[in-house]
Design an enzyme around this catalytic site. Structure first.
Site, PDB file in Angstrom:
ATOM      1  N   HIS A 134       6.802  17.037  16.758  1.00 38.75           N
ATOM      2  CA  HIS A 134       5.675  17.888  17.138  1.00 38.75           C
ATOM      3  C   HIS A 134       5.968  19.313  16.661  1.00 38.75           C
ATOM      4  CE1 HIS A 134       2.120  18.999  19.328  1.00 38.75           C
ATOM      5  NE2 HIS A 134       2.771  20.063  19.760  1.00 38.75           N
ATOM      6  N   GLY A 136       2.336  12.895   4.767  1.00 41.08           N
ATOM      7  CA  GLY A 136       3.613  12.173   4.725  1.00 41.08           C
ATOM      8  C   GLY A 136       4.808  12.994   4.273  1.00 41.08           C
ATOM      9  N   SER A 137       4.777  14.314   4.529  1.00 38.49           N
ATOM     10  CA  SER A 137       5.948  15.106   4.105  1.00 38.49           C
ATOM     11  C   SER A 137       7.164  14.789   4.986  1.00 38.49           C
ATOM     12  CB  SER A 137       5.642  16.604   4.110  1.00 38.49           C
ATOM     13  OG  SER A 137       5.446  17.062   5.421  1.00 38.49           O
ATOM     14  N   GLU A 150      10.940  21.025  10.366  1.00 43.11           N
ATOM     15  CA  GLU A 150      10.670  19.618  10.709  1.00 43.11           C
ATOM     16  C   GLU A 150      11.454  18.675   9.796  1.00 43.11           C
ATOM     17  OE1 GLU A 150       6.403  18.816  12.520  1.00 43.11           O
ATOM     18  OE2 GLU A 150       6.259  19.259  10.395  1.00 43.11           O
ATOM     19  N   LEU A 185      -1.438   6.490  21.449  1.00 40.73           N
ATOM     20  CA  LEU A 185      -0.995   5.111  21.677  1.00 40.73           C
ATOM     21  C   LEU A 185      -1.202   4.734  23.143  1.00 40.73           C
ATOM     22  CD1 LEU A 185       2.261   5.406  19.582  1.00 40.73           C
ATOM     23  CD2 LEU A 185       0.255   4.021  18.985  1.00 40.73           C
ATOM     24  N   ARG A 241      -3.093   9.109  16.090  1.00 36.71           N
ATOM     25  CA  ARG A 241      -3.778   8.256  17.055  1.00 36.71           C
ATOM     26  C   ARG A 241      -2.980   8.259  18.352  1.00 36.71           C
ATOM     27  NH1 ARG A 241      -8.688   7.260  16.129  1.00 36.71           N
ATOM     28  NH2 ARG A 241      -8.649   5.407  17.453  1.00 36.71           N
ATOM     29  N   ARG A 286      -8.647   0.196  21.078  1.00 34.63           N
ATOM     30  CA  ARG A 286      -7.295   0.708  20.765  1.00 34.63           C
ATOM     31  C   ARG A 286      -6.274  -0.422  20.901  1.00 34.63           C
ATOM     32  NH1 ARG A 286      -6.743   6.258  20.390  1.00 34.63           N
ATOM     33  NH2 ARG A 286      -8.481   7.400  21.258  1.00 34.63           N
ATOM     34  N   ASP A 302       2.415  14.065  24.310  1.00 39.19           N
ATOM     35  CA  ASP A 302       3.536  14.946  23.935  1.00 39.19           C
ATOM     36  C   ASP A 302       4.392  15.340  25.140  1.00 39.19           C
ATOM     37  OD1 ASP A 302       2.721  14.896  21.248  1.00 39.19           O
ATOM     38  OD2 ASP A 302       1.350  16.571  21.543  1.00 39.19           O
TER      39      ASP A 302
HETATM   40  C1  GAR Z   1       3.547  17.449  11.054  1.00 38.75           C
HETATM   41  O1  GAR Z   1       3.551  18.850  11.116  1.00 38.75           O
HETATM   42  C2  GAR Z   1       3.765  16.851  12.425  1.00 38.75           C
HETATM   43  O2  GAR Z   1       4.609  17.593  13.227  1.00 38.75           O
HETATM   44  C3  GAR Z   1       2.351  16.883  12.964  1.00 38.75           C
HETATM   45  O3  GAR Z   1       1.551  16.485  11.887  1.00 38.75           O
HETATM   46  C4  GAR Z   1       2.153  16.945  10.684  1.00 38.75           C
HETATM   47  C5  GAR Z   1       2.201  15.785   9.706  1.00 38.75           C
HETATM   48  O4  GAR Z   1       2.636  16.198   8.454  1.00 38.75           O
HETATM   49  N1  GAR Z   1       2.220  16.020  14.098  1.00 38.75           N
HETATM   50  C6  GAR Z   1       1.531  16.351  15.184  1.00 38.75           C
HETATM   51  O5  GAR Z   1       0.910  17.378  15.286  1.00 38.75           O
HETATM   52  C7  GAR Z   1       1.574  15.319  16.298  1.00 38.75           C
HETATM   53  N2  GAR Z   1       0.967  15.835  17.496  1.00 38.75           N
HETATM   54  P1  GAR Z   1       3.150  15.156   7.390  1.00 38.75           P
HETATM   55  O6  GAR Z   1       2.078  14.058   7.290  1.00 38.75           O
HETATM   56  O7  GAR Z   1       3.235  15.953   6.127  1.00 38.75           O
HETATM   57  O8  GAR Z   1       4.464  14.616   7.846  1.00 38.75           O
END
Ligand code: GAR
Length: 204
Positions: A111, A14-15, A176, A95, A93, A67, A147
């Site tokens: 992404h 969850g950053s 990000e 969708l 997951r 799903r 994606d």
């Molecule tokens: C992030 O780097 C996000 O871009 C990636 O998961 C990480 C979650 O980090 N998402 C994907 O790869 C989606 N295909 P977080 O839980 O610390 O936000």
């Protein structure tokens, strides 16, 4: 300015959720996090949300026979909050079209690569192992592919000769955390105009 209610889906750390919370609290982002939903009860992001008194819900995908049934439960949680934008923040997951059609052009994803390169999981590692000189971050709208949806914002992250996977991961995450709030703010300002595959940013 109006503050669109966001429904944030997470699976883990969850950053990016934290970056969105911080951007709202510092006044950079004009939005309201209506609720955070995790498909994993141990997701650390739930604690981050609770700390900021944001309603949280756990909907474990294993508890549903399909799903579609899982996503129906997500929609039932979101509906009362009148969610205007669904934010995928490390939600791991896939969708189904049923969920995507319920929120047309209203599901955003981040992404950790320059799409269309390195879609799917472990994108930072995919780029690192491939030996690219430049990777990056993409914020896009979800469509029915993996994606593949229309791109809202992208930023590059150049590799350094002495980069390790860890040092690269750290820089990609830092990018990000800036880019996602920016993209959501463009939505809040009603500046995103979708024309087929292209997202035009009005008044930029
Ligand atoms: C992030 O780097 C996000 O871009 C990636 O998961 C990480 C979650 O980090 N998402 C994907 O790869 C989606 N295909 P977080 O839980 O610390 O936000």
């Amino acid at each position: 300015m109006k503050k669109p209610p966001l429904g944030i889906l997470i699976s883990g750390h969850g950053s990016n959720l934290q970056a969105i919370i911080d951007a709202i609290e510092t006044g950079f982002l004009s939005a309201k996090i209506a609720c955070v939903v995790s498909n994993k009860k141990e997701a650390y992001g739930l604690k981050r949300a609770e700390k900021h008194r944001i309603p949280t819900h756990v909907i474990r995908h294993q508890d549903y026979p399909s799903r579609e049934a899982f996503e129906k439960a997500l929609i039932q949680v979101f509906d009362p909050y009148k969610i205007e934008l669904v934010i995928l923040a490390g939600f791991m997951r896939v969708l189904t079209p049923q969920f995507i059609r319920h929120y047309p052009h209203r599901i955003m994803n981040i992404h950790p690569a320059l799409l269309p390169s390195f879609p799917g999981v472990e994108a930072i590692q995919q780029a690192y192992d491939y030996g690219v000189k430049v990777t990056g971050v993409t914020v896009h709208l979800i469509d029915e592919g993996t994606d593949t949806g229309p791109i809202i914002l992208q930023t590059t992250v150049p590799l350094k000769p002495d980069d390790t996977l860890e040092s690269l991961t750290e820089r990609v995450h830092a990018v990000e955390h800036k880019l996602y709030p920016q993209a959501i703010q463009l939505f809040a300002e009603e500046r995103l105009e979708i024309q087929g595959r292209k997202v035009l940013i009005k008044d930029s």
